[in-house]
Design a protein around this motif. Structure first.
Motif, PDB file in Angstrom:
ATOM      1  N   GLN A   1      29.350  24.609   6.487  1.00 31.75           N
ATOM      2  CA  GLN A   1      28.991  26.006   6.718  1.00 31.75           C
ATOM      3  C   GLN A   1      29.888  26.947   5.915  1.00 31.75           C
ATOM      4  O   GLN A   1      31.025  26.615   5.571  1.00 31.75           O
ATOM      5  CB  GLN A   1      29.090  26.356   8.202  1.00 31.75           C
ATOM      6  N   ALA A   2      29.350  28.112   5.639  1.00 32.18           N
ATOM      7  CA  ALA A   2      30.112  29.165   4.971  1.00 32.18           C
ATOM      8  C   ALA A   2      29.688  30.498   5.586  1.00 32.18           C
ATOM      9  O   ALA A   2      28.570  30.628   6.092  1.00 32.18           O
ATOM     10  CB  ALA A   2      29.860  29.151   3.467  1.00 32.18           C
ATOM     11  N   ARG A   3      30.589  31.470   5.544  1.00 37.04           N
ATOM     12  CA  ARG A   3      30.309  32.773   6.144  1.00 37.04           C
ATOM     13  C   ARG A   3      30.162  33.821   5.040  1.00 37.04           C
ATOM     14  O   ARG A   3      31.018  33.943   4.163  1.00 37.04           O
ATOM     15  CB  ARG A   3      31.426  33.184   7.103  1.00 37.04           C
ATOM     16  N   ILE A   4      29.062  34.573   5.089  1.00 35.87           N
ATOM     17  CA  ILE A   4      28.789  35.571   4.063  1.00 35.87           C
ATOM     18  C   ILE A   4      29.810  36.711   4.144  1.00 35.87           C
ATOM     19  O   ILE A   4      30.019  37.297   5.204  1.00 35.87           O
ATOM     20  CB  ILE A   4      27.359  36.121   4.200  1.00 35.87           C
ATOM     21  N   THR A   5      30.435  36.982   3.018  1.00 28.03           N
ATOM     22  CA  THR A   5      31.427  38.053   2.958  1.00 28.03           C
ATOM     23  C   THR A   5      30.945  39.243   2.143  1.00 28.03           C
ATOM     24  O   THR A   5      31.515  40.329   2.220  1.00 28.03           O
ATOM     25  CB  THR A   5      32.738  37.537   2.341  1.00 28.03           C
ATOM     26  N   ASP A   6      29.906  39.050   1.331  1.00 29.43           N
ATOM     27  CA  ASP A   6      29.422  40.157   0.502  1.00 29.43           C
ATOM     28  C   ASP A   6      27.967  39.910   0.124  1.00 29.43           C
ATOM     29  O   ASP A   6      27.587  38.783  -0.209  1.00 29.43           O
ATOM     30  CB  ASP A   6      30.272  40.288  -0.763  1.00 29.43           C
TER      31      ASP A   6
ATOM     32  N   GLY B   1      28.962  38.466   7.440  1.00 28.76           N
ATOM     33  CA  GLY B   1      29.416  37.759   8.634  1.00 28.76           C
ATOM     34  C   GLY B   1      28.451  36.690   9.092  1.00 28.76           C
ATOM     35  O   GLY B   1      28.804  35.847   9.909  1.00 28.76           O
ATOM     36  N   SER B   2      27.210  36.715   8.565  1.00 27.05           N
ATOM     37  CA  SER B   2      26.229  35.683   8.924  1.00 27.05           C
ATOM     38  C   SER B   2      26.659  34.331   8.358  1.00 27.05           C
ATOM     39  O   SER B   2      27.288  34.247   7.299  1.00 27.05           O
ATOM     40  CB  SER B   2      24.845  36.041   8.374  1.00 27.05           C
ATOM     41  N   LEU B   3      26.292  33.276   9.077  1.00 26.98           N
ATOM     42  CA  LEU B   3      26.602  31.928   8.617  1.00 26.98           C
ATOM     43  C   LEU B   3      25.460  31.369   7.776  1.00 26.98           C
ATOM     44  O   LEU B   3      24.292  31.658   8.032  1.00 26.98           O
ATOM     45  CB  LEU B   3      26.849  31.001   9.805  1.00 26.98           C
ATOM     46  N   ILE B   4      25.816  30.580   6.772  1.00 28.08           N
ATOM     47  CA  ILE B   4      24.833  29.803   6.041  1.00 28.08           C
ATOM     48  C   ILE B   4      25.190  28.333   6.193  1.00 28.08           C
ATOM     49  O   ILE B   4      26.342  27.986   6.454  1.00 28.08           O
ATOM     50  CB  ILE B   4      24.788  30.181   4.540  1.00 28.08           C
ATOM     51  N   THR B   5      24.197  27.474   6.066  1.00 31.02           N
ATOM     52  CA  THR B   5      24.416  26.030   6.076  1.00 31.02           C
ATOM     53  C   THR B   5      24.081  25.498   4.685  1.00 31.02           C
ATOM     54  O   THR B   5      22.994  25.735   4.173  1.00 31.02           O
ATOM     55  CB  THR B   5      23.538  25.342   7.129  1.00 31.02           C
ATOM     56  N   ALA B   6      25.049  24.817   4.086  1.00 39.56           N
ATOM     57  CA  ALA B   6      24.882  24.295   2.724  1.00 39.56           C
ATOM     58  C   ALA B   6      24.807  22.774   2.759  1.00 39.56           C
ATOM     59  O   ALA B   6      25.538  22.125   3.512  1.00 39.56           O
ATOM     60  CB  ALA B   6      26.035  24.752   1.836  1.00 39.56           C
TER      61      ALA B   6
ATOM     62  N   THR C   1      27.938  36.290  -1.624  1.00 46.60           N
ATOM     63  CA  THR C   1      29.107  35.414  -1.668  1.00 46.60           C
ATOM     64  C   THR C   1      29.425  34.978  -0.245  1.00 46.60           C
ATOM     65  O   THR C   1      29.398  35.797   0.682  1.00 46.60           O
ATOM     66  CB  THR C   1      30.324  36.154  -2.253  1.00 46.60           C
ATOM     67  N   ALA C   2      29.708  33.701  -0.046  1.00 45.84           N
ATOM     68  CA  ALA C   2      30.072  33.177   1.274  1.00 45.84           C
ATOM     69  C   ALA C   2      31.315  32.308   1.122  1.00 45.84           C
ATOM     70  O   ALA C   2      31.409  31.501   0.191  1.00 45.84           O
ATOM     71  CB  ALA C   2      28.924  32.372   1.873  1.00 45.84           C
ATOM     72  N   VAL C   3      32.267  32.482   2.020  1.00 44.73           N
ATOM     73  CA  VAL C   3      33.488  31.688   1.971  1.00 44.73           C
ATOM     74  C   VAL C   3      33.321  30.467   2.877  1.00 44.73           C
ATOM     75  O   VAL C   3      32.811  30.576   4.003  1.00 44.73           O
ATOM     76  CB  VAL C   3      34.719  32.518   2.402  1.00 44.73           C
ATOM     77  N   ILE C   4      33.691  29.286   2.364  1.00 49.08           N
ATOM     78  CA  ILE C   4      33.600  28.052   3.154  1.00 49.08           C
ATOM     79  C   ILE C   4      34.653  28.122   4.256  1.00 49.08           C
ATOM     80  O   ILE C   4      35.847  28.281   3.978  1.00 49.08           O
ATOM     81  CB  ILE C   4      33.795  26.817   2.261  1.00 49.08           C
TER      82      ILE C   4
ATOM     83  N   LYS D   1      41.951  31.118  -4.697  1.00 49.07           N
ATOM     84  CA  LYS D   1      42.645  30.499  -3.574  1.00 49.07           C
ATOM     85  C   LYS D   1      41.737  29.689  -2.659  1.00 49.07           C
ATOM     86  O   LYS D   1      42.199  28.773  -1.983  1.00 49.07           O
ATOM     87  CB  LYS D   1      43.353  31.569  -2.733  1.00 49.07           C
ATOM     88  N   LYS D   2      40.442  30.022  -2.588  1.00 42.50           N
ATOM     89  CA  LYS D   2      39.550  29.374  -1.629  1.00 42.50           C
ATOM     90  C   LYS D   2      38.293  28.873  -2.315  1.00 42.50           C
ATOM     91  O   LYS D   2      38.046  29.139  -3.491  1.00 42.50           O
ATOM     92  CB  LYS D   2      39.183  30.347  -0.506  1.00 42.50           C
ATOM     93  N   LEU D   3      37.478  28.131  -1.543  1.00 43.86           N
ATOM     94  CA  LEU D   3      36.169  27.685  -2.030  1.00 43.86           C
ATOM     95  C   LEU D   3      35.096  28.637  -1.506  1.00 43.86           C
ATOM     96  O   LEU D   3      35.104  29.022  -0.326  1.00 43.86           O
ATOM     97  CB  LEU D   3      35.883  26.259  -1.555  1.00 43.86           C
ATOM     98  N   TYR D   4      34.173  28.977  -2.380  1.00 40.39           N
ATOM     99  CA  TYR D   4      33.099  29.901  -2.032  1.00 40.39           C
ATOM    100  C   TYR D   4      31.756  29.305  -2.441  1.00 40.39           C
ATOM    101  O   TYR D   4      31.693  28.373  -3.253  1.00 40.39           O
ATOM    102  CB  TYR D   4      33.284  31.247  -2.745  1.00 40.39           C
ATOM    103  N   VAL D   5      30.700  29.867  -1.873  1.00 40.57           N
ATOM    104  CA  VAL D   5      29.336  29.539  -2.283  1.00 40.57           C
ATOM    105  C   VAL D   5      28.700  30.818  -2.799  1.00 40.57           C
ATOM    106  O   VAL D   5      28.737  31.858  -2.136  1.00 40.57           O
ATOM    107  CB  VAL D   5      28.498  28.972  -1.112  1.00 40.57           C
ATOM    108  N   LYS D   6      28.142  30.738  -4.003  1.00 39.64           N
ATOM    109  CA  LYS D   6      27.407  31.871  -4.570  1.00 39.64           C
ATOM    110  C   LYS D   6      25.920  31.542  -4.563  1.00 39.64           C
ATOM    111  O   LYS D   6      25.515  30.445  -4.961  1.00 39.64           O
ATOM    112  CB  LYS D   6      27.873  32.152  -6.000  1.00 39.64           C
ATOM    113  N   GLY D   7      25.105  32.472  -4.094  1.00 40.42           N
ATOM    114  CA  GLY D   7      23.663  32.265  -4.055  1.00 40.42           C
ATOM    115  C   GLY D   7      22.941  33.589  -4.075  1.00 40.42           C
ATOM    116  O   GLY D   7      23.538  34.640  -4.333  1.00 40.42           O
ATOM    117  N   VAL D   8      21.640  33.559  -3.815  1.00 43.01           N
ATOM    118  CA  VAL D   8      20.845  34.783  -3.754  1.00 43.01           C
ATOM    119  C   VAL D   8      19.932  34.737  -2.533  1.00 43.01           C
ATOM    120  O   VAL D   8      19.574  33.664  -2.046  1.00 43.01           O
ATOM    121  CB  VAL D   8      19.993  34.986  -5.023  1.00 43.01           C
ATOM    122  N   ILE D   9      19.543  35.914  -2.045  1.00 47.75           N
ATOM    123  CA  ILE D   9      18.606  36.045  -0.936  1.00 47.75           C
ATOM    124  C   ILE D   9      17.429  36.888  -1.413  1.00 47.75           C
ATOM    125  O   ILE D   9      17.626  37.896  -2.102  1.00 47.75           O
ATOM    126  CB  ILE D   9      19.279  36.697   0.302  1.00 47.75           C
ATOM    127  N   ASP D  10      16.187  36.465  -1.099  1.00 45.94           N
ATOM    128  CA  ASP D  10      15.028  37.218  -1.589  1.00 45.94           C
ATOM    129  C   ASP D  10      14.863  38.531  -0.830  1.00 45.94           C
ATOM    130  O   ASP D  10      15.420  38.734   0.237  1.00 45.94           O
ATOM    131  CB  ASP D  10      13.747  36.378  -1.522  1.00 45.94           C
TER     132      ASP D  10
END
Length: 350
Positions: free
Chosen positions: A213-218, A198-203, A245-248, A179-188
């Motif tokens: 921007q996207a908000r981390i959900t998991d 709940g933290s924001l990321i800038t893509a 995972t972050a939702v746009i 249903k939505k657009l997400y961003v998948k990434g990794v954090i060291d």
């Protein structure tokens, strides 16, 4: 020789000795001072890129909840086929033992803080280091306890529930969504504790340069396998990376599934890297020679992070950008030595 001249002679010798001692001290202070350079001069812009990673935009997401370190399931709050929204509780794991350990660790931190008020000198430095380690262990354990309840990271449908997953393998629960657009990434692993749900990321899009921007959900509690992250993320093959995972957040963003992006993490300050040549070790501890009070050199223990290409190392705690450090080798380098500030780039050692 008159009696009066005889009395003056020892006085002149004493005066000469005092003057000689003063001259020697002046020479040591003026000409044998240890050069220190600004920390800011040792940094370089290219290191700041390591605050970022790469990710992928996707419109088809699934959330898999895996068995948690052999923990039994305490409760399940949803049923197969149920529609869930981001943030809805899915299930929780039994963390009673970890909660007790957390209370004990909190007590140990408080005791160390009380003891610190009554110590000084080298003992105080050692206790300060132990306190930092205890606090880090406390925060790590607290995060583990806080993650005992798993929440929906996406809007979707509960596809399957398998309460025997710990024995049979696979996921305990799976949620799917398109249903939505997400961003998948990794954090060291070095920034893992700094990033929260709940933290924001800038893509920034590789193709268009568009920023959103996207908000981390998991954030996974398990490191990713090598196949789960791009080579750009693996500056150090010994570093672990955790998928997120972050939702746009803006529905008007014109991102496309499969689009590659650079990711910056809001709230993570620029990392401080120094050349490895400035760091010395003592057992399992690392230290620097830093310009301290009254311009004197002090031996300061620091907390280090990742090392890049065996050239520079991250200083996570114990040093500020506006301080001065000395190259730690040389006959005059010692605690208490006088220092002189140098801004000559040719004096920087790499």
């Amino acid at each position: 020789m008159s009696e009066k001249k005889k009395r003056r002679f020892p006085f002149f010798i004493l005066l000469l000795l005092i003057l000689a001692a003063g001259a020697w001290i002046f020479y040591q202070e003026k000409f044998q001072a240890v050069e220190v350079v600004p920390v800011s001069m040792l940094r370089d812009d290219w290191w700041k890129d390591y605050d970022m990673c790469t990710g992928t935009v996707t419109n088809s997401m699934s959330q898999e909840v895996l068995p948690y370190n052999g923990k039994s399931i305490d409760d399940i709050y949803v049923e197969a086929g149920q529609e869930v929204k981001t943030g809805d509780p899915l299930l929780s794991f039994d963390m009673e033992k970890e909660k007790i350990d957390l209370e004990l660790k909190e007590y140990a931190v408080k005791e160390a803080e009380r003891s610190l008020a009554y110590t000084n000198g080298e003992e105080k430095k050692n206790l300060e280091y132990e306190l930092k380690q205890l606090k880090l262990e406390y925060e790590t354990l607290k995060k583990e306890v806080d993650d005992a309840t798993v929440y929906a990271a996406i809007d979707g449908i509960v596809k399957t529930i398998n309460t025997d997953a710990a024995q049979s393998g696979g996921a305990v629960l799976i949620v799917t969504s398109e249903k939505k657009l997400y961003v998948k990434g990794v954090i060291d692993e070095f920034n893992y504790a700094s990033v929260k749900k709940g933290s924001l990321i800038t893509a920034v899009s590789w193709d268009t340069g568009r920023t959103f921007q996207a908000r981390i959900t998991d954030i996974s509690t398990f490191p990713a396998g090598k196949e789960e992250y791009e080579p750009e993320n693996s500056q150090n093959p010994n570093v672990s990376y955790y998928p997120f995972t972050a939702v746009i957040t803006d529905s008007l963003v014109e991102a496309e599934a499969g689009e590659k992006v650079n990711i910056g993490f809001d709230g993570i300050s620029s990392k401080l890297f120094l050349p490895l040549a400035y760091l010395r070790s003592e057992g399992s501890r690392s230290y620097l020679y830093v310009r301290g009070g009254r311009g004197r050199l002090e031996k300061r223990y620091v907390t280090t992070g990742q090392s890049l290409y065996n050239t520079v190392i991250e200083i996570k705690d114990g040093l500020a950008n506006d301080e001065y450090v000395a190259f730690p080798y040389g006959k005059n380098v010692r605690e208490g030595a006088n220092t002189v500030i140098s801004r000559d780039a040719s004096n920087v050692v790499y």
